[in-house]
Design a protein around this motif. Sequence first.
Motif, short mmCIF file in Angstrom:
data_model
loop_
_atom_site.label_atom_id
_atom_site.label_comp_id
_atom_site.label_asym_id
_atom_site.label_seq_id
_atom_site.Cartn_x
_atom_site.Cartn_y
_atom_site.Cartn_z
N ASP A 109 -4.07 -0.08 8.50
CA ASP A 109 -2.74 0.94 8.38
C ASP A 109 -2.98 1.68 9.74
N HIS B 257 1.68 9.89 -2.41
CA HIS B 257 1.90 8.42 -2.22
C HIS B 257 0.83 7.31 -2.86
N HIS C 181 -6.41 4.01 0.23
CA HIS C 181 -6.38 3.53 1.49
C HIS C 181 -5.96 4.71 2.34
N HIS C 182 -5.90 6.10 1.94
CA HIS C 182 -6.19 7.16 2.76
C HIS C 182 -7.59 7.83 2.59
N LYS D 8 5.55 5.44 -1.62
CA LYS D 8 6.29 6.51 -0.80
C LYS D 8 7.69 6.43 -1.35
N HIS E 91 0.86 -1.26 -0.15
CA HIS E 91 0.03 -0.09 0.08
C HIS E 91 0.98 1.33 0.02
N ASP E 92 1.89 1.10 0.36
CA ASP E 92 2.77 2.52 0.59
C ASP E 92 3.82 2.47 -0.46
FE LIG Z 1 -0.04 5.23 3.52
#
Ligand SMILES: [Fe+2]
Length: 349
Positions: free
Chosen positions: A285, A232, A256-257, A207, A203-204
């Motif tokens: 998360d 990201h 996811h955010h 980044k 998911h990240d």
């Molecule tokens: Fe994230």
Amino acid sequence: VVDDEPLVCNLIVDTLRNAGFAAEGARKLHEVQARLAAADFDLVITDLKLPDGSGVDLLAACQDRASRIPFVLISGFADTDEVIRALNLGARALLEKPFDIQRLLEVVEQALAPQRCERVEAAFRRHQAAMNRELRQCVADAVAENQRLFLGSLAALAKAIDARDPYTQQHSASVARLARDTAAQLALPEDDIQVAEMAGSLHDIGKLAVPEGVLLKPGRLTDAEFAQIKLHPAKSREILLPLPGMEACAAAVYAHHERVDGTGYPQGLAGERIPLLGRILSVCDAWDAMTTHRPYRRALSADRALAILHGDAGTQFDPAVVQAFFRLSSIAPLAAASSVLPCPRGPSS
Ligand SMILES: [Fe+2]
């Protein structure tokens, strides 16, 4: 081989057997009809005149069989009408007695040639189909292997992301495990459970595009820095989307955010417009982020983190996902021991 003269019948049968064929003889028409019905024959060689009928009658009787058996007729005299009738019924050849045995073998070979061609063609088609199946399997294996290697590289990248931040070294693995278990708790199909785990792990990944100075900044982020962080999820999606079969995973990491009240990023989606796997990632998360040390704060207690998930169910988080999360075997004992948890607020949508 049908001939009422035993000498002729045996001679033909023996000649055929010596030439490598499986052959059997019969003297009368009624014997043959029963045997033809009981077994598969590739060819009938029959005398035109038989004690109980004509070889042409036998040929006529065999015309309506599903697989037409080629006929070779032998005759001691030329009965023109019968010969014409036989040829009209599709007899492959007519041999007049006395005939040369070599000629008989040639006629047999010619009569069997179309069937042999068909069998060779059928065998070729079967072989070709098997080759095609094998080829398709090879391609599928190669694609799967390629995908496995690529996902392995992505997982390594995810670990590299975690490794950039000493506070979050296990973050991707933890979110992957929690997302998988939450998806299972929600009784999602096995495919979705696997996607949830993969999306948790990746998911990240976007980044990677965020400068380390911003990612690891201990103090408060400026608006410009936060804007960089907020890119990201889109970067994660960009990395995953070109991969075949990764659409659901890419959609989950992209979301996811998001928050169920529509104030999240990058799209500001609300409620069920946020993909369910994205809503699952959001809870997992947040839990892992809250319960591990960060550059800007120490880890929250489980009690405090549970209270936040509970309190923000319906605004930030999907209450149904939070409820499922609280039922996980790793979380349920903490939730049971918590003094702040009755149960999350009602559904968000
Ligand atoms: Fe994230």
